[in-house]
Design a protein around this motif. Structure first.
Motif, short mmCIF file in Angstrom:
data_model
loop_
_atom_site.label_atom_id
_atom_site.label_comp_id
_atom_site.label_asym_id
_atom_site.label_seq_id
_atom_site.Cartn_x
_atom_site.Cartn_y
_atom_site.Cartn_z
N ALA A 37 10.13 -3.92 11.64
CA ALA A 37 10.60 -4.52 10.39
C ALA A 37 12.09 -4.29 10.19
CB ALA A 37 9.82 -3.93 9.21
N ARG A 38 12.58 -3.15 10.67
CA ARG A 38 14.03 -2.90 10.53
C ARG A 38 14.81 -3.79 11.49
NH1 ARG A 38 12.32 2.57 10.97
NH2 ARG A 38 12.07 3.54 8.92
N GLN A 39 14.25 -4.04 12.65
CA GLN A 39 15.01 -4.78 13.66
C GLN A 39 14.90 -6.29 13.49
OE1 GLN A 39 13.31 -3.21 17.21
NE2 GLN A 39 14.56 -1.34 17.19
N CYS A 40 13.79 -6.76 12.94
CA CYS A 40 13.56 -8.21 12.85
C CYS A 40 13.70 -8.64 11.39
CB CYS A 40 12.18 -8.56 13.38
SG CYS A 40 11.75 -10.29 13.16
N PRO A 41 14.72 -9.40 11.05
CA PRO A 41 14.91 -9.80 9.64
C PRO A 41 13.74 -10.62 9.11
CG PRO A 41 16.88 -10.24 10.94
CD PRO A 41 15.81 -9.86 11.91
N ALA A 42 13.21 -11.51 9.94
CA ALA A 42 12.11 -12.37 9.45
C ALA A 42 10.89 -11.54 9.11
CB ALA A 42 11.78 -13.42 10.52
N CYS A 43 10.55 -10.60 9.98
CA CYS A 43 9.37 -9.76 9.70
C CYS A 43 9.66 -8.80 8.54
CB CYS A 43 8.99 -8.98 10.96
SG CYS A 43 8.31 -10.04 12.26
N GLY A 44 10.93 -8.38 8.41
CA GLY A 44 11.28 -7.55 7.26
C GLY A 44 11.08 -8.31 5.96
N ARG A 45 11.51 -9.58 5.97
CA ARG A 45 11.32 -10.39 4.75
C ARG A 45 9.83 -10.63 4.48
NH1 ARG A 45 15.83 -13.13 6.71
NH2 ARG A 45 14.52 -14.73 7.66
N LEU A 46 9.09 -10.82 5.57
CA LEU A 46 7.64 -11.02 5.40
C LEU A 46 7.00 -9.79 4.74
CD1 LEU A 46 4.95 -12.54 6.05
CD2 LEU A 46 4.92 -11.26 8.19
N LEU A 47 7.38 -8.63 5.22
CA LEU A 47 6.80 -7.40 4.66
C LEU A 47 7.21 -7.22 3.20
CD1 LEU A 47 5.01 -5.26 5.95
CD2 LEU A 47 7.04 -3.85 6.29
N GLU A 48 8.47 -7.53 2.93
CA GLU A 48 8.94 -7.42 1.55
C GLU A 48 8.18 -8.38 0.63
OE1 GLU A 48 13.07 -8.28 -0.93
OE2 GLU A 48 13.01 -8.45 1.25
N ARG B 166 -3.27 -22.65 -4.92
CA ARG B 166 -2.81 -23.43 -3.78
C ARG B 166 -3.41 -22.94 -2.46
NH1 ARG B 166 3.59 -23.83 -4.51
NH2 ARG B 166 3.43 -25.09 -2.62
N LEU B 167 -4.02 -21.77 -2.49
CA LEU B 167 -4.68 -21.29 -1.26
C LEU B 167 -5.96 -22.07 -1.01
CD1 LEU B 167 -4.44 -17.40 -1.69
CD2 LEU B 167 -2.87 -18.92 -0.49
N SER B 168 -6.36 -22.13 0.23
CA SER B 168 -7.65 -22.74 0.54
C SER B 168 -8.75 -21.86 -0.06
CB SER B 168 -7.84 -22.87 2.04
OG SER B 168 -7.97 -21.59 2.60
N PRO B 169 -9.91 -22.43 -0.39
CA PRO B 169 -10.95 -21.61 -1.05
C PRO B 169 -11.38 -20.41 -0.22
CG PRO B 169 -11.78 -23.78 -0.46
CD PRO B 169 -10.32 -23.82 -0.27
N GLU B 170 -11.37 -20.53 1.10
CA GLU B 170 -11.77 -19.39 1.94
C GLU B 170 -10.78 -18.23 1.79
OE1 GLU B 170 -11.41 -22.46 3.12
OE2 GLU B 170 -13.50 -23.09 3.46
N LEU B 171 -9.49 -18.57 1.84
CA LEU B 171 -8.49 -17.50 1.72
C LEU B 171 -8.45 -16.98 0.28
CD1 LEU B 171 -5.54 -18.96 3.84
CD2 LEU B 171 -7.49 -17.60 4.57
N LEU B 210 0.20 -16.47 0.16
CA LEU B 210 0.53 -16.21 -1.24
C LEU B 210 1.97 -15.73 -1.37
CD1 LEU B 210 -1.07 -16.15 -3.99
CD2 LEU B 210 -1.19 -13.69 -3.66
N ALA B 211 2.38 -14.84 -0.47
CA ALA B 211 3.75 -14.32 -0.52
C ALA B 211 4.76 -15.43 -0.28
CB ALA B 211 3.91 -13.22 0.53
N ARG B 212 4.43 -16.36 0.59
CA ARG B 212 5.37 -17.46 0.85
C ARG B 212 5.49 -18.37 -0.37
NH1 ARG B 212 3.29 -18.05 6.96
NH2 ARG B 212 4.79 -16.63 7.88
N HIS B 213 4.35 -18.60 -1.06
CA HIS B 213 4.42 -19.43 -2.27
C HIS B 213 5.23 -18.74 -3.36
CE1 HIS B 213 1.81 -22.34 -0.60
NE2 HIS B 213 0.68 -21.67 -0.73
N LEU B 214 5.13 -17.44 -3.41
CA LEU B 214 5.79 -16.71 -4.50
C LEU B 214 7.20 -16.26 -4.14
CD1 LEU B 214 2.85 -14.44 -5.71
CD2 LEU B 214 3.85 -16.35 -6.93
N ALA B 215 7.61 -16.49 -2.91
CA ALA B 215 8.88 -15.93 -2.46
C ALA B 215 10.07 -16.33 -3.33
CB ALA B 215 9.12 -16.32 -1.00
N PRO B 216 10.23 -17.61 -3.69
CA PRO B 216 11.40 -17.95 -4.52
C PRO B 216 11.41 -17.22 -5.85
CG PRO B 216 10.36 -19.92 -3.64
CD PRO B 216 9.44 -18.80 -3.36
N ARG B 217 10.27 -17.16 -6.49
CA ARG B 217 10.19 -16.49 -7.79
C ARG B 217 10.45 -14.99 -7.65
NH1 ARG B 217 10.31 -16.01 -13.14
NH2 ARG B 217 9.42 -18.09 -13.36
#
Lengths: 234, 225
Positions: A37-48, B166-171, B210-217
């Protein structure tokens, strides 16, 4: 565990993200996840983002039950609603049901249909007696009502002027197409004309009170067996 | 908050629960199973108070499940009531050896929710976008920044609910059962009747989506705070 560390690419990191956040990974694997997570920005953002989303889910409040929820459930199941909440919720839910426009429209249509049926069958509610409600009288009542409705329908049909006009037109057509019988020696027509009676709104032929003595046997037989003659003048 | 600080954080702590809002898993672990069995037996014996106790104990959780799944309070109320009615009728078929009462009740409610979802799928596909209840939230970037933290929190809750929808019912059901109702994986597998590995995969995918949907907010909220 070195295998895990060596094979930890971004798709693998994504697969293990939830386990990492929930502390389900062994220490070495968790350390590898942290380093990735520290090395990969995309995975860091995903974790955040995952952490923030889980925090947001945890902040969702427990919704409050609607006030009538439990009394309604109990009333629909064990019928203990009255003991718990009295008649108030029952009447309120009944009122809500009756207040629906769909229910009111259905009720109005049902009432209209019932009134129409009673009117057609000639049934008057104020003329119904207690004796009429005995089951033994129902067959005769139904039979009488059916006969009355049938007779009324037949009478109405027979009284229609258009029916007579159509019948008259048919007769006129059949007279023109049928062979003309030999003229009576006395010069009188052997078929009397149609007469319109405005009082009864019927068409009728005038039958001579006494057949002329000079009628031949052929013409007498025709007069007696002709269906419209018998139907209209008898 | 950056990735390094997130990675350095400790795993999520165990949550604390109120009585009514206590999740099924915690309830199943804490409550005396003998008492639960006796409660069911008393209910089957015709004791109305026992059934009332079951309703009072489990209604908030079932209502929450229906509300978070449908996103509509009126539908959630109807579905939760129907679920309890179905549970009442099927109570004789409950077998304590197969799992806790909460798990069994949740499984029945989940089946009802899936039936409702399938029935209303066509209606949803033809719903007008004019319906305010079906309008997705406006893009976060287009909204004005609200300095009030309370308002921001309420908006965030609405958006979390919208993101769940917005998630599929399974998720969606997997995430709700795990993160809102705190079932463990084994119980979720029993409710959904799928292997634990599938449960784990669905929860992970649901959270990521869910995290991707909420990321901007959430990014905006991080900037604000």
């Amino acid at each position: 565990m070195n295998d895990f560390f060596d094979s930890l690419d971004c798709p693998r990191f994504e697969e293990q993200a939830s386990d990492f956040l929930e502390g389900r990974l062994p220490d070495a694997a968790a350390a590898a996840m942290r380093q990735h997570a520290r090395q990969c920005p995309a995975c860091g953002r995903l974790l955040e983002g995952l952490h923030s989303a889980l925090d947001a889910l945890a902040d969702l409040p427990m919704p409050e039950l609607p006030p009538d929820f439990i009394p309604t459930v109990l009333a629909r199941t064990s019928g203990q609603r009255q003991n718990l909440a009295g008649w108030g919720p029952t009447l309120r839910s009944l009122g809500r049901m009756l207040w629906q426009p769909r229910f009111a429209m259905g009720l109005a249509l049902a009432w209209f249909s019932l009134a129409l049926l009673l009117n057609v069958s000639g049934t008057h509610l104020n003329r119904i007696h207690a004796a009429d409600l005995a089951p033994a009288r129902w067959p005769s009542l139904v039979s009488r009502t059916v006969r009355r409705v049938y007779a009324r329908g037949v009478r109405y049909y027979n009284d229609l002027r258009v029916v007579y006009e159509i019948q008259a037109a048919l007769h006129a057509g059949s007279r023109q197409s049928s062979p003309v019988p030999p003229a009576h020696p006395s010069g009188q027509s052997q078929r009397p004309p149609y007469n319109w009676n405005p009082g009864t709104r019927t068409l009728a032929r005038t039958r001579p009170a006494v057949p002329p003595a000079s009628l031949t046997g052929w013409s007498l037989a025709r007069i007696e067996t002709e269906p419209d003659w018998k139907g209209r003048c008898v | 908050m950056n990735a390094a600080s997130i990675a350095a954080r400790q795993p999520l702590p165990a949550r604390t629960f109120t009585w009514l809002g206590r999740p099924a898993a915690a309830f199943g672990k804490v409550a005396d199973k003998v008492e639960e069995r006796q409660l069911v037996q008393r209910c089957l014996g015709g004791e109305a108070r026992a059934w009332e106790e079951i309703v009072r104990r489990h209604s908030p959780r079932l209502y929450q499940l229906c509300l978070r799944f449908t996103g509509n309070s009126a539908q959630a109320e109807d579905l939760a009531q129907d679920a309890l009615l179905r549970i009442y009728r099927a109570l004789t078929s409950y077998d304590p050896a197969q799992g806790s009462l909460a798990t069994w009740m949740t499984a029945l409610t989940r089946n009802l929710l899936i039936d409702h979802y399938r029935r209303s799928r066509l209606e949803r596909s033809t719903d007008s976008l004019d319906d305010p209840n079906n309008t997705p939230p406006a893009p976060v970037e287009s909204r004005q920044r609200q300095p009030d933290a309370g308002v921001w929190q309420r908006e965030l809750r609405d958006e979390v609910q919208a993101a769940l929808a917005r998630l599929s019912p399974e998720l969606r059901e997997a995430v709700i059962l795990r993160d809102l109702q705190d079932y463990d994986y084994k119980e979720i597998a029993a409710v959904l009747r799928i292997p634990e590995g599938t449960v784990k995969s669905r929860i992970n995918r649901g959270r990521i989506e869910l995290a991707r949907h909420l990321a901007p907010r959430l990014r905006k909220g991080t900037r604000m705070l």
